[in-house]
Write an enzyme that holds these catalytic residues in place. Sequence first.
Site, mmCIF file in Angstrom:
data_model
loop_
_atom_site.group_PDB
_atom_site.id
_atom_site.type_symbol
_atom_site.label_atom_id
_atom_site.label_comp_id
_atom_site.label_asym_id
_atom_site.label_seq_id
_atom_site.Cartn_x
_atom_site.Cartn_y
_atom_site.Cartn_z
ATOM 1 N N LYS A 29 -0.017 14.662 -6.611
ATOM 2 C CA LYS A 29 -1.131 14.062 -5.681
ATOM 3 C C LYS A 29 -0.728 13.639 -4.538
ATOM 4 O O LYS A 29 -1.301 13.940 -3.622
ATOM 5 C CB LYS A 29 -1.992 12.755 -6.364
ATOM 6 C CG LYS A 29 -2.341 12.718 -7.657
ATOM 7 C CD LYS A 29 -3.165 11.517 -8.284
ATOM 8 C CE LYS A 29 -2.350 10.409 -8.273
ATOM 9 N NZ LYS A 29 -1.420 10.496 -9.395
ATOM 10 N N ARG A 39 -8.569 4.370 -9.878
ATOM 11 C CA ARG A 39 -7.765 4.608 -10.894
ATOM 12 C C ARG A 39 -8.384 3.642 -11.941
ATOM 13 O O ARG A 39 -7.798 3.389 -13.194
ATOM 14 C CB ARG A 39 -6.579 3.627 -10.448
ATOM 15 C CG ARG A 39 -5.188 4.766 -10.355
ATOM 16 C CD ARG A 39 -3.976 3.711 -10.289
ATOM 17 N NE ARG A 39 -2.661 4.340 -10.466
ATOM 18 C CZ ARG A 39 -2.127 4.876 -9.327
ATOM 19 N NH1 ARG A 39 -2.600 4.900 -8.114
ATOM 20 N NH2 ARG A 39 -0.679 5.399 -9.613
ATOM 21 N N ARG A 61 12.248 12.394 -9.202
ATOM 22 C CA ARG A 61 11.884 12.001 -8.027
ATOM 23 C C ARG A 61 12.633 11.047 -7.007
ATOM 24 O O ARG A 61 13.019 9.951 -7.880
ATOM 25 C CB ARG A 61 10.278 11.496 -8.110
ATOM 26 C CG ARG A 61 9.731 10.916 -6.896
ATOM 27 C CD ARG A 61 8.198 10.977 -7.279
ATOM 28 N NE ARG A 61 7.807 9.768 -7.994
ATOM 29 C CZ ARG A 61 6.640 9.586 -7.901
ATOM 30 N NH1 ARG A 61 5.591 10.340 -7.552
ATOM 31 N NH2 ARG A 61 6.089 8.173 -8.653
ATOM 32 N N ARG A 72 12.318 5.638 -7.066
ATOM 33 C CA ARG A 72 11.512 4.680 -6.975
ATOM 34 C C ARG A 72 11.699 3.384 -8.143
ATOM 35 O O ARG A 72 12.079 3.964 -9.217
ATOM 36 C CB ARG A 72 9.880 4.968 -7.191
ATOM 37 C CG ARG A 72 9.146 4.997 -5.831
ATOM 38 C CD ARG A 72 8.029 5.852 -6.130
ATOM 39 N NE ARG A 72 6.922 5.168 -6.805
ATOM 40 C CZ ARG A 72 5.714 5.593 -6.916
ATOM 41 N NH1 ARG A 72 5.377 6.710 -6.166
ATOM 42 N NH2 ARG A 72 4.858 5.003 -7.631
ATOM 43 N N ARG A 83 3.487 3.525 -17.372
ATOM 44 C CA ARG A 83 2.453 4.195 -16.533
ATOM 45 C C ARG A 83 1.611 5.497 -17.128
ATOM 46 O O ARG A 83 0.425 5.359 -16.739
ATOM 47 C CB ARG A 83 3.218 4.627 -15.213
ATOM 48 C CG ARG A 83 3.659 3.622 -14.183
ATOM 49 C CD ARG A 83 4.550 3.838 -13.175
ATOM 50 N NE ARG A 83 4.062 4.682 -12.218
ATOM 51 C CZ ARG A 83 5.000 5.536 -11.702
ATOM 52 N NH1 ARG A 83 6.165 5.716 -11.999
ATOM 53 N NH2 ARG A 83 4.403 6.286 -10.674
HETATM 54 P P1 AMP Z 1 1.275 5.320 -6.918
HETATM 55 O O1 AMP Z 1 2.229 5.557 -5.669
HETATM 56 O O2 AMP Z 1 0.065 6.013 -6.719
HETATM 57 O O3 AMP Z 1 1.837 5.945 -8.168
HETATM 58 O O4 AMP Z 1 1.098 3.952 -7.130
HETATM 59 C C1 AMP Z 1 2.229 2.937 -7.271
HETATM 60 C C2 AMP Z 1 1.772 1.854 -8.181
HETATM 61 O O5 AMP Z 1 0.824 1.042 -7.297
HETATM 62 C C3 AMP Z 1 1.010 1.902 -9.339
HETATM 63 O O6 AMP Z 1 1.633 2.395 -10.644
HETATM 64 C C4 AMP Z 1 0.099 0.767 -9.372
HETATM 65 O O7 AMP Z 1 0.810 -0.341 -9.853
HETATM 66 C C5 AMP Z 1 -0.255 0.374 -8.166
HETATM 67 N N1 AMP Z 1 -1.672 0.920 -7.462
HETATM 68 C C6 AMP Z 1 -1.531 2.047 -6.647
HETATM 69 N N2 AMP Z 1 -2.764 2.385 -6.487
HETATM 70 C C7 AMP Z 1 -3.568 1.446 -7.475
HETATM 71 C C8 AMP Z 1 -4.918 1.432 -7.477
HETATM 72 N N3 AMP Z 1 -5.887 2.269 -7.210
HETATM 73 N N4 AMP Z 1 -5.348 0.520 -8.534
HETATM 74 C C9 AMP Z 1 -4.425 -0.397 -9.115
HETATM 75 N N5 AMP Z 1 -2.990 -0.055 -8.996
HETATM 76 C C10 AMP Z 1 -2.682 0.913 -8.177
#
Ligand code: AMP
Length: 217
Positions: free
Chosen positions: A18, A93, A130, A157, A168
Site C-alpha cells: 500500500k 482500518r 523491509r 521497523r 498485525r
Molecule cells: P502502517 O504504517 O500503515 O503499517 O501503520 C503502522 C501502525 O500504525 C499500525 O500497525 C497501527 O498500530 C497504527 N495505525 C496506522 N493507521 C491506523 C489506523 N487507521 N487505525 C489504527 N491504527 C493505525
Amino acid sequence: MESAPVRLVMLGPPGAGKGTQGARFARQRGVPWISTGEILRQEVQAGTPIGRAAKVIMDAGRLIGDDIMIGIARDRLERQDAAQGFVLDGFPRSLPQAEALDTLVDDRSPLVVVDIEVPVETLITRLRARKICRNCGWNAAPGVEACAKCGGPLVQRSDDNIDVVRERLRIYERSTAPIVEYYRDRPTYRSVDGDQTLDAVAADIAAAVASVVGSRR
Ligand code: AMP
C-alpha cells in the site's frame, strides 16, 4: 472545467505494498499520499503526547483507537492540498473508520477503493525484509543500501519483527478485513493482484482507477 479529484483508498494487509504503490500513484497524479502510519511515526519521532502513547500500541502490532485515528484523518483531509484528491494508505482500518470516512468526503467524486491481495507467506517474507530510513522514515526499495531521500542508514521497523508481524496479520484479519465487505458491492471497488512485480502492480492499480474514473484526473 474543473476535473473531479481522484480519491483513492488503498486496502490490503500489512506488506501488501500500500505504501510503495500508494506513494508512487500519488506522485504520478500530483495528489498527496496520506499514510496514517507515517503520520503516527512522525508523531513518535517528534516525541509528542500522541506519539508517545501510539508507540507502545504500534510496537505491539495493535490498532490505535478509532476516535484518535478519525481525528487524525479528518485534520489531514481538511488541508487544502487534499481538496484536489488524495491517496489514503492505512485508513480506514476498521468499520467505524470506514463509516467516518464516508462522512468526511463530499460527493464531488466517489472513493475509489483498491484492495491489494497478496498471499500470507509473501507478506511475512516482505515484512521481515523491509527496511526504512532511521532518520526520515522513508520506505526503502528492496536491495537499496541507504535512504534515497536523505542518505540516512536503513533499519528494520520496530513493528516488523516476526512476533509483531504475526499479531498485525491477526488483527488485520479480525478488524480490517471486514471492511472489504463494507466496500465490495460498490461500483468503485476493485481488487488487484499484489503478488507481481512493482511495475505490474502499479499498472494494474492505474488501470483499476482508470476503469472507475477514466484515465485522466
Ligand atoms: P502502517 O504504517 O500503515 O503499517 O501503520 C503502522 C501502525 O500504525 C499500525 O500497525 C497501527 O498500530 C497504527 N495505525 C496506522 N493507521 C491506523 C489506523 N487507521 N487505525 C489504527 N491504527 C493505525
